[in-house]
Each structure stands twice: as C-alpha cells, then as structure tokens.
Scaffold this motif. Structure first.
Motif, PDB file in Angstrom:
ATOM      1  N   SER A 176     -20.151 -20.151 -36.352  1.00 14.38           N
ATOM      2  CA  SER A 176     -18.845 -19.671 -36.803  1.00 14.38           C
ATOM      3  C   SER A 176     -18.641 -18.179 -36.577  1.00 14.38           C
ATOM      4  CB  SER A 176     -18.671 -19.972 -38.297  1.00 14.38           C
ATOM      5  OG  SER A 176     -19.690 -19.344 -39.064  1.00 14.38           O
ATOM      6  N   VAL A 177     -19.632 -17.506 -36.002  1.00 16.56           N
ATOM      7  CA  VAL A 177     -19.601 -16.053 -35.839  1.00 16.56           C
ATOM      8  C   VAL A 177     -19.667 -15.709 -34.355  1.00 16.56           C
ATOM      9  CG1 VAL A 177     -20.971 -13.963 -36.200  1.00 16.56           C
ATOM     10  CG2 VAL A 177     -20.595 -15.543 -38.098  1.00 16.56           C
ATOM     11  N   ASP A 178     -18.830 -14.760 -33.924  1.00 13.66           N
ATOM     12  CA  ASP A 178     -18.794 -14.368 -32.514  1.00 13.66           C
ATOM     13  C   ASP A 178     -19.754 -13.234 -32.185  1.00 13.66           C
ATOM     14  OD1 ASP A 178     -16.325 -16.002 -31.630  1.00 13.66           O
ATOM     15  OD2 ASP A 178     -15.611 -14.918 -33.402  1.00 13.66           O
ATOM     16  N   LEU A 179     -20.022 -12.381 -33.168  1.00 15.09           N
ATOM     17  CA  LEU A 179     -20.831 -11.189 -32.925  1.00 15.09           C
ATOM     18  C   LEU A 179     -21.577 -10.817 -34.195  1.00 15.09           C
ATOM     19  CD1 LEU A 179     -21.567  -8.636 -31.187  1.00 15.09           C
ATOM     20  CD2 LEU A 179     -19.486  -7.578 -32.111  1.00 15.09           C
ATOM     21  N   VAL A 180     -22.835 -10.448 -34.048  1.00 11.27           N
ATOM     22  CA  VAL A 180     -23.628  -9.901 -35.148  1.00 11.27           C
ATOM     23  C   VAL A 180     -23.899  -8.432 -34.837  1.00 11.27           C
ATOM     24  CG1 VAL A 180     -25.835  -9.969 -36.374  1.00 11.27           C
ATOM     25  CG2 VAL A 180     -24.711 -12.109 -35.676  1.00 11.27           C
ATOM     26  N   VAL A 181     -23.559  -7.561 -35.776  1.00  5.70           N
ATOM     27  CA  VAL A 181     -23.885  -6.135 -35.666  1.00  5.70           C
ATOM     28  C   VAL A 181     -24.538  -5.738 -36.980  1.00  5.70           C
ATOM     29  CG1 VAL A 181     -23.012  -3.785 -35.415  1.00  5.70           C
ATOM     30  CG2 VAL A 181     -21.975  -5.646 -34.094  1.00  5.70           C
TER      31      VAL A 181
ATOM     32  N   ALA B 171     -29.328 -16.995 -35.954  1.00  4.77           N
ATOM     33  CA  ALA B 171     -29.342 -17.970 -34.861  1.00  4.77           C
ATOM     34  C   ALA B 171     -28.483 -19.191 -35.197  1.00  4.77           C
ATOM     35  CB  ALA B 171     -30.775 -18.401 -34.567  1.00  4.77           C
ATOM     36  N   ARG B 172     -28.418 -19.554 -36.467  1.00  5.66           N
ATOM     37  CA  ARG B 172     -27.631 -20.725 -36.869  1.00  5.66           C
ATOM     38  C   ARG B 172     -26.131 -20.468 -36.786  1.00  5.66           C
ATOM     39  NH1 ARG B 172     -24.854 -22.621 -41.159  1.00  5.66           N
ATOM     40  NH2 ARG B 172     -25.289 -20.800 -42.483  1.00  5.66           N
ATOM     41  N   VAL B 173     -25.679 -19.301 -37.264  1.00  4.11           N
ATOM     42  CA  VAL B 173     -24.237 -19.074 -37.398  1.00  4.11           C
ATOM     43  C   VAL B 173     -23.599 -18.515 -36.129  1.00  4.11           C
ATOM     44  CG1 VAL B 173     -24.496 -18.726 -39.877  1.00  4.11           C
ATOM     45  CG2 VAL B 173     -24.441 -16.729 -38.360  1.00  4.11           C
TER      46      VAL B 173
ATOM     47  N   GLY C 116     -22.294 -16.100 -28.091  1.00  8.86           N
ATOM     48  CA  GLY C 116     -22.172 -14.958 -28.990  1.00  8.86           C
ATOM     49  C   GLY C 116     -23.295 -13.958 -28.795  1.00  8.86           C
ATOM     50  N   ILE C 117     -23.047 -12.735 -29.235  1.00 10.58           N
ATOM     51  CA  ILE C 117     -23.967 -11.617 -29.031  1.00 10.58           C
ATOM     52  C   ILE C 117     -24.486 -11.123 -30.379  1.00 10.58           C
ATOM     53  CG2 ILE C 117     -24.172  -9.237 -28.192  1.00 10.58           C
ATOM     54  CD1 ILE C 117     -23.874 -11.154 -25.905  1.00 10.58           C
ATOM     55  N   ALA C 118     -25.765 -10.774 -30.420  1.00 11.13           N
ATOM     56  CA  ALA C 118     -26.360 -10.123 -31.589  1.00 11.13           C
ATOM     57  C   ALA C 118     -26.806  -8.725 -31.188  1.00 11.13           C
ATOM     58  CB  ALA C 118     -27.547 -10.923 -32.114  1.00 11.13           C
ATOM     59  N   CYS C 119     -26.346  -7.721 -31.922  1.00 11.30           N
ATOM     60  CA  CYS C 119     -26.715  -6.321 -31.692  1.00 11.30           C
ATOM     61  C   CYS C 119     -27.463  -5.827 -32.924  1.00 11.30           C
ATOM     62  CB  CYS C 119     -25.480  -5.462 -31.458  1.00 11.30           C
ATOM     63  SG  CYS C 119     -24.466  -5.964 -30.047  1.00 11.30           S
TER      64      CYS C 119
ATOM     65  N   VAL D  76     -17.090 -10.817 -36.952  1.00 11.20           N
ATOM     66  CA  VAL D  76     -18.314 -10.024 -36.873  1.00 11.20           C
ATOM     67  C   VAL D  76     -19.104 -10.223 -38.166  1.00 11.20           C
ATOM     68  CG1 VAL D  76     -19.268  -7.706 -36.577  1.00 11.20           C
ATOM     69  CG2 VAL D  76     -17.106  -8.319 -35.459  1.00 11.20           C
ATOM     70  N   PHE D  77     -20.399 -10.448 -38.037  1.00  9.03           N
ATOM     71  CA  PHE D  77     -21.272 -10.704 -39.185  1.00  9.03           C
ATOM     72  C   PHE D  77     -22.319  -9.607 -39.289  1.00  9.03           C
ATOM     73  CE2 PHE D  77     -25.129 -13.388 -40.605  1.00  9.03           C
ATOM     74  CZ  PHE D  77     -24.907 -13.126 -41.949  1.00  9.03           C
TER      75      PHE D  77
END
Length: 365
Positions: free
Chosen positions: A21-26, A76-78, A83-86, A230-231
């Motif tokens: 459900s999340v497009d980007l993690v910052v 990793a789940r959401v 999607g990208i994780a920063c 963003v999460f």
C-alpha cells in the motif's frame, strides 16, 4: 489537490498498513552502537545491555540490528512492487572491551533488506562535515594509530521487484517531473549539506542530529509522484511528514515516543508560508538557470513563462500548501492538506494560485 497524513504512536514492526500500500519509504532508523541509542535498544532486549556490559561489541551490534530487522520485514510487506526504499543510516565508531573499531551499520541494513527481496540500487554518500580541519581521532601526527574522521552517512536506495510502470502520458508523473538542473544535482552520488542539530528533551531520551528537510524532500521528489504515499517507520520529529506535505504526497509515520508526535503540531504553523517560499525559490532558480544558460533550452513550459531543457519537463506543475487541518483520534493523529497549483513566476509579486481553484483550495472537479 488534497493529501492525507497519519501519525501513529506505536511499533513500526506491527503496523495497520495494508499489503503493498506504500509507494516510497523514506526513513532514518536509530543507529546501532551510537551511545545515545543504547537505552532504547536495551529496554527492548536485555541481550543488548548484557553484551554492552560484557564489552562484546559484535553481539551488541547484532542484537540491536535484530530489532531493526522486524521493521524491515514490515517495509518489505507494505511496499508496492516497483516501490523504492530510501534509508539514511550512518556507521558507528566506538571503544568497547578495550578496542576501538567501526561498526558498519549501512552494510548490515543493506544486507537485511536484500534478504527480504529488495534490490540494491546505487546509493548516495551524504557528507556532512561537523569537525574542524584540525580535529581527528587517535595518536595525532604519529604513525600509525590515528583514525580517519567519519563525516559521512549513507542513503541506501533499494527497489522492490521490477521498475515501476506508468500508463503512457500519465499526468501525475509528468506534472511531478523535476527540472533538468535539479536532476543533475540530486542524482549525484555525493550530497554535501550539514545536518540539522536538534535536542528535544523527553521523558525517555534526548533526540539529536535529525536529518535536514532537504534530504527527504529531494528523495520524495526523485522517487515518487503527486498523490503517492510515503512511509516513515521511524518518524522521530516528523521531518519526512513535513517534506511529504510540501511535496504533495500522502504520508504515514510511526513513532514509539508519544511526546514527539504530540509536539508535531508546533512544526506546522509556518507550512503554508514555507511552501510558498520554497515553490517561489524553485521557479526563480530555474528561470535564472534558463536565462543564463549558454544554449537556450529547447522547449516552452506549458504552465510557466520560461523554457525547459527536455520535453519531459514541459508539463511540470508546482503546488503550494494552502491549508493544513488536523484531527486527533484514539489510535492516530491525522492531517488533511489542501494544495493549490501555482501558475505565475515570482517577480515583484508572490506566486498566485490557479484561477480554477475556489476559496477553499479545492479543484472545481
């Protein structure tokens, strides 16, 4: 345009977010083996305190990272496919058990996320000098027991699955484009700006050295489009949420310490004015770049009275924050942000909102 933002007090290892459900993690987690975080890690696992007391740095390092691993499971789940994780993280140096050494937090986090199916992409070195030129660690001018000063951190960048796909001509994507000169600066592998020193006293600990808003703001604009979510699982003082508001993205944040979430409202007072200044600066900077460039850019922008270098930039549309309203609920604090499109360039007057937006900030649609 309207965006929604939710702040939760709780453990990000167990969120209420739906799968993918999340497009980007910052985010920036607490750094293992940095002494200011010892109490936090020790309170959640006695093995950390035992290892520190016995001088076993390796065991303490791994026990601290084991706590972060449960959050990486949730990331990793959401995160959506594509999607990208920063992850902003720094290594630690410490003397323990009679030995001084470096603890490679960035390598351990990169390994943990890779094991969970995320693919590492080229990362960013964030250099934030804090020491004087004459300050160093170790034995001074005598070989060979001095140490290089540690004045950089990492922004790890990982993707879940294959690159994200968009429909041809997707309006949100093209409106969210960044200027050519911004792209050249932001997509460099070396960023240099100072950190933001913060000392917030709370019942349980003192927080310091939060990242400056420039860092999440760049990342959000680089790796998401208007309306994305963003999460930040380690929300802290809420800098990622502020950046998402300014950038026209939705956001969700989790923070263990309730006092930090409760104090977040204090940071919202100047958001509309700050947004106005920031948008005006971006437009003024690009107009100056376009005017001073030796070769005139090739394309007319659709909305603004200047030229752009690439066809991809023609539809750029900047938005300003018109208003922020909040609502406290039992399990979360939520905010609604109204954004209005900016259509004029800053000169002797402030930018104005588009004529097709009514007084409440809502689009006519």
């Amino acid at each position: 345009m309207r965006t929604n933002h939710a702040l939760h007090v709780g453990d990000a290892a167990d969120t209420s977010l739906a799968d993918e459900s999340v497009d980007l993690v910052v985010t920036s987690p607490p750094y293992p083996m940095i002494e200011m975080w010892d109490d936090l890690f020790s309170a959640r696992d006695d093995a950390v305190a035992d290892a520190l007391d016995s001088g076993d740095g390796e065991a303490a390092f791994e026990a601290m990272h084991a706590q972060l691993d449960s959050v990486w499971d949730e990331v990793a789940r959401v995160l959506r496919p594509g999607g990208i994780a920063c992850i902003n993280v720094g290594d630690a140096t410490r003397s323990l058990g009679g030995s001084f050494r470096q603890y490679p937090n960035h390598a351990r986090v990169l390994s943990a996320l890779s094991e969970r199916g995320l693919s590492p992409l080229p990362d960013i070195i964030w250099r934030k000098p804090t020491n004087s030129r004459t300050k160093f660690m170790g034995s001074g001018t005598l070989p060979s027991n001095a140490y290089v000063t540690l004045e950089h951190e990492y922004v790890l960048i990982l993707r879940k699955g294959l690159p994200r796909s968009f429909p041809p001509g997707d309006e949100s994507r093209y409106e969210s484009a960044i200027f050519w000169e911004e792209r050249n600066q932001w997509f460099s592998d070396l960023w240099e700006f100072t950190g933001t020193g913060q000392r917030l006293e709370s019942e349980s600990r003192t927080r310091s050295a939060a990242f400056p808003i420039e860092l999440p703001l760049r990342l959000i604009r680089m790796y998401s489009v208007y309306g994305d979510t963003v999460f930040d699982p380690f929300l802290g003082t809420g800098t990622t949420t502020i950046a998402a508001m300014l950038a026209g993205r939705n956001s969700v944040g989790y923070e263990l310490e309730s006092s930090l979430v409760a104090a977040f409202d204090e940071r919202l007072e100047d958001i509309p004015a700050r947004s106005e200044r920031e948008v005006s600066q971006r437009l003024a900077d690009h107009r100056r770049f376009s005017t001073n460039r030796a070769t005139q850019p090739s394309y007319d922008a659709d909305t603004y009275d200047f030229r752009v270098v690439t066809k991809q930039e023609k539809q750029i549309q900047l938005y300003r924050v018109a208003s922020v309203s909040g609502d406290d609920e039992e399990s979360e604090t939520t905010y609604t942000v109204e954004h209005t499109p900016v259509t004029s360039l800053p000169n002797s007057h402030d930018p104005v909102a588009s004529d097709n937006v009514d007084a409440t900030g809502d689009d006519d649609d």
